[in-house]
Design a protein around this motif. Sequence first.
Motif, mmCIF file in Angstrom:
data_model
loop_
_atom_site.group_PDB
_atom_site.id
_atom_site.type_symbol
_atom_site.label_atom_id
_atom_site.label_comp_id
_atom_site.label_asym_id
_atom_site.label_seq_id
_atom_site.Cartn_x
_atom_site.Cartn_y
_atom_site.Cartn_z
ATOM 1 N N ARG A 149 0.828 -1.213 0.000
ATOM 2 C CA ARG A 149 0.000 0.000 0.000
ATOM 3 C C ARG A 149 0.858 1.257 0.000
ATOM 4 O O ARG A 149 0.428 2.294 -0.502
ATOM 5 N N TRP A 150 2.040 1.159 0.618
ATOM 6 C CA TRP A 150 2.950 2.297 0.697
ATOM 7 C C TRP A 150 4.375 1.772 0.527
ATOM 8 O O TRP A 150 4.665 0.633 0.868
ATOM 9 N N PRO A 151 5.266 2.601 0.041
ATOM 10 C CA PRO A 151 6.673 2.186 -0.031
ATOM 11 C C PRO A 151 7.302 2.230 1.350
ATOM 12 O O PRO A 151 6.849 2.969 2.232
ATOM 13 N N PRO A 152 8.364 1.447 1.572
ATOM 14 C CA PRO A 152 9.083 1.537 2.847
ATOM 15 C C PRO A 152 9.605 2.947 3.074
ATOM 16 O O PRO A 152 9.853 3.697 2.137
ATOM 17 N N GLY A 153 9.776 3.295 4.326
ATOM 18 C CA GLY A 153 10.272 4.616 4.676
ATOM 19 C C GLY A 153 9.548 5.212 5.864
ATOM 20 O O GLY A 153 10.120 6.003 6.612
ATOM 21 N N ARG A 154 8.282 4.824 6.031
ATOM 22 C CA ARG A 154 7.508 5.264 7.186
ATOM 23 C C ARG A 154 6.769 4.070 7.742
ATOM 24 O O ARG A 154 6.326 3.211 6.981
ATOM 25 N N PRO A 155 6.616 3.982 9.068
ATOM 26 C CA PRO A 155 5.908 2.829 9.624
ATOM 27 C C PRO A 155 4.406 2.892 9.385
ATOM 28 O O PRO A 155 3.820 3.970 9.255
ATOM 29 N N GLY A 156 3.799 1.726 9.301
ATOM 30 C CA GLY A 156 2.350 1.582 9.252
ATOM 31 C C GLY A 156 2.006 0.315 10.004
ATOM 32 O O GLY A 156 2.269 -0.800 9.531
ATOM 33 N N TYR A 157 1.456 0.430 11.182
ATOM 34 C CA TYR A 157 1.315 -0.677 12.125
ATOM 35 C C TYR A 157 0.517 -1.841 11.538
ATOM 36 O O TYR A 157 -0.665 -1.717 11.238
ATOM 37 N N HIS A 158 1.171 -2.984 11.383
ATOM 38 C CA HIS A 158 0.534 -4.211 10.905
ATOM 39 C C HIS A 158 0.010 -4.967 12.132
ATOM 40 O O HIS A 158 0.660 -5.884 12.650
ATOM 41 N N PRO A 231 -7.397 2.998 7.571
ATOM 42 C CA PRO A 231 -6.248 2.116 7.799
ATOM 43 C C PRO A 231 -6.285 1.407 9.149
ATOM 44 O O PRO A 231 -5.897 0.230 9.244
ATOM 45 N N VAL A 232 -6.735 2.093 10.201
ATOM 46 C CA VAL A 232 -6.823 1.438 11.511
ATOM 47 C C VAL A 232 -7.780 0.260 11.452
ATOM 48 O O VAL A 232 -7.482 -0.843 11.937
ATOM 49 N N TRP A 233 -8.947 0.467 10.862
ATOM 50 C CA TRP A 233 -9.934 -0.604 10.758
ATOM 51 C C TRP A 233 -9.381 -1.750 9.916
ATOM 52 O O TRP A 233 -9.525 -2.930 10.280
ATOM 53 N N GLU A 234 -8.737 -1.424 8.792
ATOM 54 C CA GLU A 234 -8.166 -2.453 7.932
ATOM 55 C C GLU A 234 -7.160 -3.302 8.700
ATOM 56 O O GLU A 234 -7.169 -4.534 8.633
ATOM 57 N N ALA A 235 -6.263 -2.627 9.431
ATOM 58 C CA ALA A 235 -5.201 -3.352 10.130
ATOM 59 C C ALA A 235 -5.741 -4.167 11.296
ATOM 60 O O ALA A 235 -5.329 -5.315 11.506
ATOM 61 N N MET A 236 -6.636 -3.585 12.077
ATOM 62 C CA MET A 236 -7.121 -4.256 13.281
ATOM 63 C C MET A 236 -8.069 -5.405 12.975
ATOM 64 O O MET A 236 -8.147 -6.377 13.738
ATOM 65 N N ARG A 302 10.792 5.219 11.939
ATOM 66 C CA ARG A 302 10.272 6.254 12.830
ATOM 67 C C ARG A 302 9.421 7.212 12.016
ATOM 68 O O ARG A 302 9.642 7.392 10.821
ATOM 69 N N GLY A 303 8.461 7.834 12.679
ATOM 70 C CA GLY A 303 7.660 8.854 12.008
ATOM 71 C C GLY A 303 6.186 8.668 12.247
ATOM 72 O O GLY A 303 5.764 7.763 12.977
ATOM 73 N N ARG A 304 5.420 9.526 11.612
ATOM 74 C CA ARG A 304 3.967 9.448 11.777
ATOM 75 C C ARG A 304 3.462 8.139 11.178
ATOM 76 O O ARG A 304 3.623 7.876 9.983
ATOM 77 N N ASP A 305 2.870 7.317 12.009
ATOM 78 C CA ASP A 305 2.447 5.984 11.606
ATOM 79 C C ASP A 305 1.266 6.077 10.638
ATOM 80 O O ASP A 305 0.275 6.751 10.911
ATOM 81 N N ARG A 306 1.383 5.411 9.491
ATOM 82 C CA ARG A 306 0.339 5.487 8.467
ATOM 83 C C ARG A 306 -0.970 4.855 8.923
ATOM 84 O O ARG A 306 -2.021 5.135 8.352
ATOM 85 N N VAL A 307 -0.902 4.008 9.928
ATOM 86 C CA VAL A 307 -2.111 3.355 10.449
ATOM 87 C C VAL A 307 -2.599 4.047 11.721
ATOM 88 O O VAL A 307 -3.772 4.416 11.837
ATOM 89 N N LEU A 308 -1.725 4.236 12.684
ATOM 90 C CA LEU A 308 -2.118 4.779 13.983
ATOM 91 C C LEU A 308 -2.339 6.283 13.939
ATOM 92 O O LEU A 308 -3.038 6.837 14.796
ATOM 93 N N GLY A 309 -1.716 6.963 12.994
ATOM 94 C CA GLY A 309 -1.914 8.395 12.849
ATOM 95 C C GLY A 309 -1.107 9.256 13.788
ATOM 96 O O GLY A 309 -1.252 10.478 13.806
#
Length: 383
Positions: A149-158, A231-236, A302-309
């Motif tokens: 969904r996104w390229p590496p470089g920023r976290p997105g909580y799986h 994204p939160v709903w998708e991941a959770m 590190r950074g603004r999490d694409r899932v958690l916001g």
Amino acid sequence: MTDIDQVIRGEVAPGWEPVRQAFAAIMSGPGEHGAGLHIIHRGKTVVDLYGGSDGSGPYGPDTRQVVFSASKGIAAACLAVLADRGDLDFDAPVTRYWPEFGRRGKSGITVAHMLSHQAGLIAPRRGATLAEVLDGRPLADVLAGEPPRWPPGRPGYHAVTWGTLADELVRRITGGRLGEVLAELVCRPRDLVIGIGGAYASPPPAPVHTATRVPFLVRLTTAVFARPGTPVWEAMTVGGALTEPPDLWVGRPETLAAHLPAANGIATTRSLARLYDLLLPGTESPLVGERTWRAAVRPRARGRDRVLGIPSAYGCGFALPSRAWRLGSPTAFGHPGIGGALGLGDPRRGLALAFLPRTMPADALADDRHRTLLNAVTRVIGA
């Protein structure tokens, strides 16, 4: 001695009374069903406390409990052991071990990317079924065929698929499920009462309970940011596969028996704290060498999490101090869980801690109980 003092069982070392007071204050709160707290400092047990009931009797050192996402820290320790043995290279592409993973633009994703929540595979775009989630391997096959969904470089909580991906990675390397390798290489040799899936689910662990009071702002935030399609709903929910509240879903026999390294680990408080103590450099008979440990806990995202916001930070499976993961010290590593469980190690302070409550917090990313306990620890040994 107060009434609540009389229902707190266990011991604290001299000087650690502020932590006992903090634990007693937590247990006197509304809706607290039971909890354990174990702390090891400089190789010595300094806190071993229990309060309330595990559902069949007093909560005690043998009480086993689901730790939800604190399972990720347990699984990360298992992966670190594989790395220490030379079976896994964090900096290698995932395709070295799992060739099919490289489809749809993922050939450059490394093991470290995957383990630090940068793979962009929080859920299949078509959604998933509950059967796929519980089996694991069918979901892993689907994720291998997906574009990120996104390229590496920023976290997105799986939230859930982290475990699916880690489990398949371990299977490709060893031929066994992650929970089986964890038992063989980590837990049985050290008498740790920790497990993920399989026979470890029997007898059932102590059940967990939802929070009795959820503030309006938390309810509002959940309604807005965790609504279907976000994204939160998708991941959770893995794209809608998980429809029950976490406390109900994780208590089902089929869930407990599944290999879900992101969600269904079971542990006692003592064993979880000891696991983190075994990870600290300089400890007697360490789980891995210092070089491997540094590679495992080094910040990878590190950074603004694409899932958690909100800002988050990760090593290779371990959560690192950030707004999302409040671990009480800038040098700590570990993982909390949505049920309120917390396991962590802090090499600078020589600290290993595990807290396992049976009552879920109103806000999993801001559990006041964690702040209360970690502040008390800081009062005893400093920041």
